[in-house]
Design a protein around this motif. Structure first.
Motif, PDB file in Angstrom:
ATOM      1  N   ASN A 135       0.813  -1.215   0.000  1.00 15.69           N
ATOM      2  CA  ASN A 135       0.000   0.000   0.000  1.00 15.69           C
ATOM      3  C   ASN A 135       0.848   1.268   0.000  1.00 15.69           C
ATOM      4  O   ASN A 135       0.457   2.279  -0.582  1.00 15.69           O
ATOM      5  N   LEU A 138      -9.328   1.363 -10.901  1.00 16.82           N
ATOM      6  CA  LEU A 138      -9.773  -0.018 -11.083  1.00 16.82           C
ATOM      7  C   LEU A 138     -11.238  -0.097 -11.488  1.00 16.82           C
ATOM      8  O   LEU A 138     -11.619  -0.970 -12.266  1.00 16.82           O
ATOM      9  N   ASP A 139     -12.050   0.825 -10.965  1.00 10.17           N
ATOM     10  CA  ASP A 139     -13.477   0.783 -11.301  1.00 10.17           C
ATOM     11  C   ASP A 139     -13.801   1.501 -12.605  1.00 10.17           C
ATOM     12  O   ASP A 139     -14.953   1.558 -13.018  1.00 10.17           O
ATOM     13  N   LEU A 148     -15.291   2.032  -6.417  1.00 11.10           N
ATOM     14  CA  LEU A 148     -14.105   2.074  -5.566  1.00 11.10           C
ATOM     15  C   LEU A 148     -13.580   3.493  -5.374  1.00 11.10           C
ATOM     16  O   LEU A 148     -13.086   3.835  -4.316  1.00 11.10           O
ATOM     17  N   LYS A 208      -7.980   3.832  -6.023  1.00 14.97           N
ATOM     18  CA  LYS A 208      -7.597   2.450  -6.317  1.00 14.97           C
ATOM     19  C   LYS A 208      -7.378   2.334  -7.823  1.00 14.97           C
ATOM     20  O   LYS A 208      -8.319   2.325  -8.597  1.00 14.97           O
ATOM     21  N   THR A 231      -2.069  -0.764  -7.857  1.00 14.86           N
ATOM     22  CA  THR A 231      -2.262  -2.157  -7.443  1.00 14.86           C
ATOM     23  C   THR A 231      -1.124  -3.035  -7.949  1.00 14.86           C
ATOM     24  O   THR A 231      -0.572  -3.852  -7.202  1.00 14.86           O
ATOM     25  N   MET A 267      -3.288  -5.828  -1.018  1.00 14.08           N
ATOM     26  CA  MET A 267      -3.930  -4.865  -1.916  1.00 14.08           C
ATOM     27  C   MET A 267      -5.428  -5.151  -2.029  1.00 14.08           C
ATOM     28  O   MET A 267      -6.249  -4.226  -1.995  1.00 14.08           O
ATOM     29  N   LEU A 268      -5.797  -6.416  -2.141  1.00 18.98           N
ATOM     30  CA  LEU A 268      -7.212  -6.779  -2.265  1.00 18.98           C
ATOM     31  C   LEU A 268      -7.987  -6.452  -0.993  1.00 18.98           C
ATOM     32  O   LEU A 268      -9.143  -6.014  -1.065  1.00 18.98           O
ATOM     33  N   ASP A 303      -7.400  -4.002   0.997  1.00 21.04           N
ATOM     34  CA  ASP A 303      -7.603  -2.558   0.962  1.00 21.04           C
ATOM     35  C   ASP A 303      -8.686  -2.180  -0.058  1.00 21.04           C
ATOM     36  O   ASP A 303      -9.492  -1.279   0.185  1.00 21.04           O
ATOM     37  N   ILE A 304      -8.714  -2.884  -1.171  1.00 22.23           N
ATOM     38  CA  ILE A 304      -9.728  -2.627  -2.208  1.00 22.23           C
ATOM     39  C   ILE A 304     -11.124  -2.975  -1.692  1.00 22.23           C
ATOM     40  O   ILE A 304     -12.080  -2.222  -1.903  1.00 22.23           O
ATOM     41  N   ALA A 321     -12.246  -0.307   0.569  1.00 22.51           N
ATOM     42  CA  ALA A 321     -12.654   0.879  -0.192  1.00 22.51           C
ATOM     43  C   ALA A 321     -14.067   0.701  -0.745  1.00 22.51           C
ATOM     44  O   ALA A 321     -14.867   1.649  -0.739  1.00 22.51           O
TER      45      ALA A 321
END
Length: 178
Positions: free
Chosen positions: A18, A30-31, A43, A47, A52, A96-97, A99-100, A103
């Motif tokens: 992170n 990412l979104d 998200l 992110k 990531t 990372m996932l 944290d995602i 979010a």
């Protein structure tokens, strides 16, 4: 004292992603800017693909370096040969996932990017790292993450999280010091 060192050592590949995601992140979210059915971003802009990937790669690289020096200090290794890559990927990508996922839920609570969510912000990545690593390498995980080590991680992580976030804020890598 030794258990504290081992706990920190085992979590380093999950602790660094992170931080490096904040340093090297940015770019396409990412979104992809999509809005979830509740009318909020899925998200958010924090992110990103670049963050990531960079965070995950840096976590894996940290673990590979640790594997090289571990024998000199009598510290655990993250597997040998090919098995170390899935273990390190579990810890790094799992962080990372985690944290995602946090979010995603923060957006559902209509919290803005960077808004603090006490305790969740401090351990989301730990839970993600542990869960993915348990799935990928359960024998290695349970051999190394004993109950004592897990308790130590859950105690030291919020403290380390706060310290690294303050440092990240002061060097301009984070927008908020939490």
């Amino acid at each position: 004292m030794i258990a504290l060192i081992v706990a920190f050592w085992l979590m380093l590949p999950a602790y660094v992603p992170n931080n490096f995601a904040a340093i090297f992140g940015g770019g396409t979210p990412l979104d992809m800017g999509r809005v979830f059915q509740d009318g909020e971003r899925t998200l958010g802009d924090g992110k990103t693909f670049r963050g990531t990937i960079a965070g995950t790669v840096c976590g894996v690289l940290m673990g590979l370096v640790q594997n090289q020096i571990a024998p000199f200090f009598g510290l655990p290794v993250f597997g040998t040969g090919f098995e170390q890559l899935p273990i390190l990927l579990g810890l790094s990508l799992g962080a990372m996932l985690g944290d995602i996922v946090a979010a995603f839920f923060k957006r559902r609570l209509r919290m803005k990017r960077g808004a603090p969510l006490v305790l969740i912000d401090q351990i989301d990545f730990v839970i993600g790292a542990w869960l993915l690593t348990m799935l990928i390498a359960p024998l290695w995980f349970w051999h190394n993450f004993t109950p004592l080590i897990m308790i130590i991680v859950l105690i030291i992580t919020p403290i380390l999280h706060r310290i690294t976030n303050i440092i990240g804020y002061k060097i301009g890598a984070k927008r908020e010091p939490w």
